[in-house]
Write a protein that holds these residues in place. Structure first.
Motif, PDB file in Angstrom:
ATOM      1  N   HIS A  75      -6.327   1.222   6.494  1.00  0.00           N
ATOM      2  CA  HIS A  75      -4.900   0.988   6.737  1.00  0.00           C
ATOM      3  C   HIS A  75      -4.160   2.326   6.700  1.00  0.00           C
ATOM      4  O   HIS A  75      -4.560   3.244   5.989  1.00  0.00           O
ATOM      5  CB  HIS A  75      -4.315   0.057   5.668  1.00  0.00           C
ATOM      6  CG  HIS A  75      -4.733  -1.374   5.826  1.00  0.00           C
ATOM      7  ND1 HIS A  75      -3.848  -2.425   5.784  1.00  0.00           N
ATOM      8  CD2 HIS A  75      -5.953  -1.926   6.031  1.00  0.00           C
ATOM      9  CE1 HIS A  75      -4.500  -3.562   5.944  1.00  0.00           C
ATOM     10  NE2 HIS A  75      -5.787  -3.286   6.084  1.00  0.00           N
ATOM     11  N   PRO A 131      -7.432  -0.338   1.508  1.00  0.00           N
ATOM     12  CA  PRO A 131      -6.803  -0.904   0.307  1.00  0.00           C
ATOM     13  C   PRO A 131      -7.810  -1.722  -0.501  1.00  0.00           C
ATOM     14  O   PRO A 131      -8.760  -2.293   0.042  1.00  0.00           O
ATOM     15  CB  PRO A 131      -5.692  -1.802   0.863  1.00  0.00           C
ATOM     16  CG  PRO A 131      -5.478  -1.331   2.262  1.00  0.00           C
ATOM     17  CD  PRO A 131      -6.802  -0.823   2.737  1.00  0.00           C
ATOM     18  N   GLU A 132      -7.602  -1.796  -1.819  1.00  0.00           N
ATOM     19  CA  GLU A 132      -8.487  -2.568  -2.683  1.00  0.00           C
ATOM     20  C   GLU A 132      -8.487  -4.049  -2.300  1.00  0.00           C
ATOM     21  O   GLU A 132      -9.467  -4.758  -2.533  1.00  0.00           O
ATOM     22  CB  GLU A 132      -8.071  -2.398  -4.148  1.00  0.00           C
ATOM     23  CG  GLU A 132      -8.295  -0.980  -4.677  1.00  0.00           C
ATOM     24  CD  GLU A 132      -7.881  -0.848  -6.127  1.00  0.00           C
ATOM     25  OE1 GLU A 132      -7.604  -1.891  -6.767  1.00  0.00           O
ATOM     26  OE2 GLU A 132      -7.843   0.293  -6.635  1.00  0.00           O
ATOM     27  N   SER A 182      -0.411   3.972   5.932  1.00  0.00           N
ATOM     28  CA  SER A 182       0.932   3.756   5.391  1.00  0.00           C
ATOM     29  C   SER A 182       1.545   5.122   5.082  1.00  0.00           C
ATOM     30  O   SER A 182       0.896   6.159   5.267  1.00  0.00           O
ATOM     31  CB  SER A 182       0.892   2.868   4.140  1.00  0.00           C
ATOM     32  OG  SER A 182      -0.003   3.386   3.179  1.00  0.00           O
ATOM     33  N   GLU A 232      -8.377  -5.199   0.711  1.00  0.00           N
ATOM     34  CA  GLU A 232      -8.912  -5.375   2.058  1.00  0.00           C
ATOM     35  C   GLU A 232     -10.397  -5.746   1.998  1.00  0.00           C
ATOM     36  O   GLU A 232     -11.259  -4.892   1.722  1.00  0.00           O
ATOM     37  CB  GLU A 232      -8.705  -4.084   2.870  1.00  0.00           C
ATOM     38  CG  GLU A 232      -9.385  -4.060   4.227  1.00  0.00           C
ATOM     39  CD  GLU A 232      -8.970  -5.189   5.130  1.00  0.00           C
ATOM     40  OE1 GLU A 232      -9.854  -5.980   5.511  1.00  0.00           O
ATOM     41  OE2 GLU A 232      -7.764  -5.301   5.441  1.00  0.00           O
ATOM     42  N   GLU A 242       0.829  -1.208   0.000  1.00  0.00           N
ATOM     43  CA  GLU A 242       0.000   0.000   0.000  1.00  0.00           C
ATOM     44  C   GLU A 242       0.867   1.264   0.000  1.00  0.00           C
ATOM     45  O   GLU A 242       0.523   2.271  -0.623  1.00  0.00           O
ATOM     46  CB  GLU A 242      -0.922  -0.008   1.228  1.00  0.00           C
ATOM     47  CG  GLU A 242      -1.810   1.210   1.370  1.00  0.00           C
ATOM     48  CD  GLU A 242      -2.831   1.383   0.260  1.00  0.00           C
ATOM     49  OE1 GLU A 242      -3.387   2.489   0.144  1.00  0.00           O
ATOM     50  OE2 GLU A 242      -3.071   0.420  -0.506  1.00  0.00           O
TER      51      GLU A 242
END
Length: 357
Positions: A198, A189-190, A200, A192, A124
């Motif tokens: 998330h 995220p895609e 990052s 997830e 990510e």
């Protein structure tokens, strides 16, 4: 009313008139270029100073008129209406001149080397580094700048583990220099499935492109190693069997470069090394000038978290100046002026506090 250094302003106007006279006298080409450069540097502020002095004369004439008890009522009424407008214009011109009198950052006119590296967050983080690079590409395009990728290492799922690019154009470094630091992203995220957010990060460094005259690199201070290049292919990864690593022995700075020829490798690596050394010297000089406090926005530390991009809320927060914008989608499309302008204004305000009274 803003207090301005009258003597300094008068000296600038006289110097500007002298340059005009010297340029009109037909000097040799080398002298003319030097005169023209100084003339261009002074042109904007002298124009403002002349406007300011004209406005002062208008104000003085109006005040003299109003002090005259013999003037008729209609004339007095007109003068009383005009005076606040003149005062407002003087205030604005005074602020403009005050900013133009601030010490100049000699690097502001330079091009920049933009370095983006994925930080914590794995795949990510690399995707976010790619998003940041595209954001800067779009911003550069909107300002008519050119972006040239120097080297890149792509992430396993897209984006970049690291990407270095040259940005060239008018005023590049002056507008991008406050982007250095840690950029944090919060989003789902895609990959997830549970919809969890998330966090990052990616690190951005913006370095002024240094010329040979800015940094003296002695041959005995560098070690150059040639090796075979390796790594997965990708859009910006050059297919080559050679790479060059340059180590600057006094500072320990290492630059690795892979291009299509060893000659190009060395030239590019030296360009990046020169920029990093120049940036280090600038940071050192700023520390010495500022002593107990910085002149820059924030601390200037590359490890400082400067900004958070919260996608679920469409929110961007710049932590250095407590700026919050709910237009993250447009920022990511390259509409960065609403972020950069407040940073510049904050920097100028801090410089004003450093100026002697």
């Amino acid at each position: 009313m803003i207090e301005l250094p009258a003597d300094k302003m008068d000296q600038m106007v006289k110097r500007f008139a002298m340059l005009e006279s010297q340029m009109a006298s037909g000097p040799d080409s080398e002298t003319y270029v030097k005169l023209a450069s100084e003339y261009a540097d002074l042109e904007e502020i002298v124009s403002r100073i002349r406007e300011y002095k004209d406005a002062q004369s208008e104000r003085d004439d109006l005040e003299t008129l109003l002090a005259d008890k013999t003037i008729d009522g209609e004339m007095r009424q007109l003068a009383e209406m005009e005076l606040p407008e003149i005062e407002e214009r003087l205030e604005k011109l005074g602020k403009d001149i005050q900013l133009l009198l601030l010490p100049k950052d000699e690097a502001d006119t330079k091009n920049a080397i933009l370095e983006i590296r994925a930080g914590t967050g794995g795949l990510e983080a690399a995707l976010f580094a790619g998003d940041l690079f595209r954001m800067y590409e779009r911003y550069a395009a909107s300002r008519g700048w050119k972006v040239e990728v120097i080297s890149a290492s792509e992430g396993d799922a897209g984006g970049y583990k690291e990407i270095i690019a040259m940005v060239t154009g008018r005023g590049v470094f002056s507008r991008l220099k406050f982007e250095s630091g840690v950029h944090r992203v919060q989003r789902v995220p895609e990959t997830e499935a549970g919809g969890r957010i998330h966090t990052s990060a990616a690190t951005v460094a913006v370095l002024p492109k240094a010329e040979d005259v800015d940094v003296d690199i002695r041959d005995q201070d560098i070690r150059i190693d040639t090796m075979r290049a390796s790594g997965a292919g990708g859009q910006h990864v050059n297919t080559t069997d050679s790479a060059v690593r340059i180590t600057h022995i006094p500072t320990g700075i290492v630059v690795l470069q892979s291009e299509k020829s060893q000659h190009q490798n060395r030239a590019r690596a030296m360009e990046i090394l020169r920029a990093r050394l120049y940036d280090a010297e600038r940071q050192k000089a700023a520390d010495e000038r500022a002593e107990s406090r910085r002149l820059q926005v924030g601390s200037g530390d590359r490890s400082e978290r400067i900004r958070t991009y919260n996608f679920p809320q469409g929110r961007l927060t710049d932590h250095r100046i407590n700026l919050t914008l709910y237009k993250l989608d447009r920022v990511m499309e390259g509409e960065l002026d609403d972020v950069i302008e407040p940073l510049i204004a904050d920097h100028q305000a801090k410089l004003l506090t450093e100026e002697p009274a």
